[in-house]
Design a protein around this motif. Structure first.
Motif, mmCIF file in Angstrom:
data_model
loop_
_atom_site.group_PDB
_atom_site.id
_atom_site.type_symbol
_atom_site.label_atom_id
_atom_site.label_comp_id
_atom_site.label_asym_id
_atom_site.label_seq_id
_atom_site.Cartn_x
_atom_site.Cartn_y
_atom_site.Cartn_z
ATOM 1 N N SER A 71 0.530 -1.116 -0.126
ATOM 2 C CA SER A 71 0.026 -0.048 0.009
ATOM 3 C C SER A 71 1.093 1.194 0.129
ATOM 4 C CB SER A 71 -0.884 -0.028 1.229
ATOM 5 O OG SER A 71 -0.314 0.164 2.281
ATOM 6 N N GLY A 72 0.778 2.185 -0.679
ATOM 7 C CA GLY A 72 1.225 3.322 -0.830
ATOM 8 C C GLY A 72 0.428 4.132 -1.696
ATOM 9 N N GLU A 73 1.032 5.387 -2.249
ATOM 10 C CA GLU A 73 0.641 6.408 -3.166
ATOM 11 C C GLU A 73 1.331 6.690 -4.352
ATOM 12 O OE1 GLU A 73 -0.370 10.252 -1.288
ATOM 13 O OE2 GLU A 73 -1.862 9.197 -0.084
ATOM 14 N N VAL A 74 0.845 6.773 -5.385
ATOM 15 C CA VAL A 74 1.378 6.890 -6.723
ATOM 16 C C VAL A 74 0.794 7.969 -7.428
ATOM 17 C CG1 VAL A 74 2.294 4.704 -6.422
ATOM 18 C CG2 VAL A 74 0.138 5.143 -7.866
ATOM 19 N N LEU A 75 1.230 8.542 -8.542
ATOM 20 C CA LEU A 75 0.656 9.205 -9.494
ATOM 21 C C LEU A 75 -0.479 8.746 -10.258
ATOM 22 C CD1 LEU A 75 3.695 11.198 -10.596
ATOM 23 C CD2 LEU A 75 1.966 12.017 -9.024
ATOM 24 N N PRO A 76 -1.324 9.296 -10.875
ATOM 25 C CA PRO A 76 -2.449 8.791 -11.626
ATOM 26 C C PRO A 76 -1.812 8.544 -13.059
ATOM 27 C CG PRO A 76 -2.843 10.871 -11.309
ATOM 28 C CD PRO A 76 -1.652 10.655 -10.377
ATOM 29 N N GLY A 77 -2.694 7.519 -13.626
ATOM 30 C CA GLY A 77 -2.330 7.371 -15.086
ATOM 31 C C GLY A 77 -1.982 5.834 -15.484
ATOM 32 N N ASP A 78 -1.659 5.547 -16.643
ATOM 33 C CA ASP A 78 -1.415 4.162 -17.248
ATOM 34 C C ASP A 78 -0.060 3.992 -16.530
ATOM 35 O OD1 ASP A 78 -3.871 3.902 -18.406
ATOM 36 O OD2 ASP A 78 -3.261 4.752 -20.395
ATOM 37 N N ARG A 79 0.298 2.819 -15.920
ATOM 38 C CA ARG A 79 1.511 2.454 -15.598
ATOM 39 C C ARG A 79 1.899 1.032 -15.770
ATOM 40 N NH1 ARG A 79 2.865 7.240 -12.705
ATOM 41 N NH2 ARG A 79 3.927 6.130 -11.056
ATOM 42 N N LYS A 80 3.302 1.196 -15.842
ATOM 43 C CA LYS A 80 3.777 -0.419 -16.280
ATOM 44 C C LYS A 80 4.300 -0.723 -15.030
ATOM 45 C CE LYS A 80 8.078 -0.132 -18.253
ATOM 46 N NZ LYS A 80 9.065 0.048 -19.200
ATOM 47 N N ILE A 81 4.182 -2.021 -14.776
ATOM 48 C CA ILE A 81 4.418 -2.513 -13.137
ATOM 49 C C ILE A 81 5.697 -3.293 -13.315
ATOM 50 C CG2 ILE A 81 3.469 -3.976 -11.402
ATOM 51 C CD1 ILE A 81 2.014 -1.451 -11.763
ATOM 52 N N GLU A 82 6.710 -3.088 -12.548
ATOM 53 C CA GLU A 82 7.728 -3.610 -12.247
ATOM 54 C C GLU A 82 7.758 -4.440 -10.811
ATOM 55 O OE1 GLU A 82 11.370 -1.503 -13.098
ATOM 56 O OE2 GLU A 82 10.578 -0.990 -15.031
ATOM 57 N N ILE A 83 8.105 -5.793 -10.681
ATOM 58 C CA ILE A 83 8.158 -6.194 -9.247
ATOM 59 C C ILE A 83 9.559 -6.813 -9.065
ATOM 60 C CG2 ILE A 83 7.104 -8.122 -7.970
ATOM 61 C CD1 ILE A 83 4.679 -7.771 -9.377
ATOM 62 N N TYR A 112 9.033 -9.848 -14.946
ATOM 63 C CA TYR A 112 8.256 -9.172 -14.274
ATOM 64 C C TYR A 112 8.922 -7.562 -13.855
ATOM 65 C CZ TYR A 112 5.978 -13.544 -13.970
ATOM 66 O OH TYR A 112 5.338 -14.939 -14.256
ATOM 67 N N ASN A 113 10.080 -7.463 -14.435
ATOM 68 C CA ASN A 113 10.516 -6.344 -14.155
ATOM 69 C C ASN A 113 11.277 -5.565 -15.270
ATOM 70 O OD1 ASN A 113 13.390 -7.471 -13.819
ATOM 71 N ND2 ASN A 113 12.277 -8.257 -12.209
ATOM 72 N N GLU A 114 12.393 -5.767 -15.692
ATOM 73 C CA GLU A 114 13.038 -5.009 -16.913
ATOM 74 C C GLU A 114 12.455 -5.385 -18.174
ATOM 75 O OE1 GLU A 114 17.164 -6.446 -16.937
ATOM 76 O OE2 GLU A 114 17.347 -6.044 -14.589
ATOM 77 N N GLU A 115 11.562 -6.448 -18.436
ATOM 78 C CA GLU A 115 10.890 -7.014 -19.599
ATOM 79 C C GLU A 115 9.539 -6.956 -19.163
ATOM 80 O OE1 GLU A 115 13.056 -10.317 -20.858
ATOM 81 O OE2 GLU A 115 14.956 -9.252 -21.059
ATOM 82 N N THR A 116 8.959 -6.395 -18.339
ATOM 83 C CA THR A 116 7.474 -6.730 -17.905
ATOM 84 C C THR A 116 6.504 -6.264 -18.870
ATOM 85 O OG1 THR A 116 5.886 -5.960 -16.192
ATOM 86 C CG2 THR A 116 7.332 -3.967 -17.028
#
Length: 137
Positions: A71-83, A112-116
């Protein structure tokens, strides 16, 4: 006397313009709450981070993962996810002695990160709850 009054007024006006010009910064964008879970091989990911990367401008917001939850806060919009999840790499103490700081290695595959291909859309009005399933292979 009138000329000195006009000069003072003009100098005050010029000073006001300079001060206003120096303080005209772009407003800080508003972040919105996100929360969810991450599983690794079907189990809650013990620890790590999930990074929300803006598709539009590459801004990165990092949220910590603990016991599969984040849980946290992020800016809105379309986001690519890296884990990512890190473990201490063995072998440093043999090369550098017992006081050596351990180095860490990411155990999550590049897919799941560099090539997510993982993604999420963070909005101002939605719940912004996300669930991600990753595997170690």
């Amino acid at each position: 006397m009138r000329n000195s009054s006009q000069l003072i007024t003009a100098m005050m006006l010029l000073l006001g313009i300079i001060v206003l010009g120096c303080n005209s910064q772009a407003p800080i964008p508003k972040s919105y709450p996100v929360q969810g879970e991450v599983t690794l091989d079907g189990m809650p990911m013990p620890s790590g981070e999930i990074i929300f990367v803006s598709v539009a401008d590459g801004i990165r917001d990092t949220v910590k993962v603990a016991d599969g939850k984040f849980s946290g806060e992020v800016l809105p919009g379309d986001r690519k996810i890296e884990i990512r999840s890190y473990i201490a790499k063995e072998g440093n103490t043999q090369m550098y002695g017992a006081d050596a700081e351990p180095s860490y290695v990411n155990i999550i595959p590049k897919k799941y990160n560099e090539e997510t291909t993982l993604s999420a859309t963070v909005t101002e009005t939605a719940d912004n709850s996300f669930s991600f399933e990753v595997t170690s292979d």
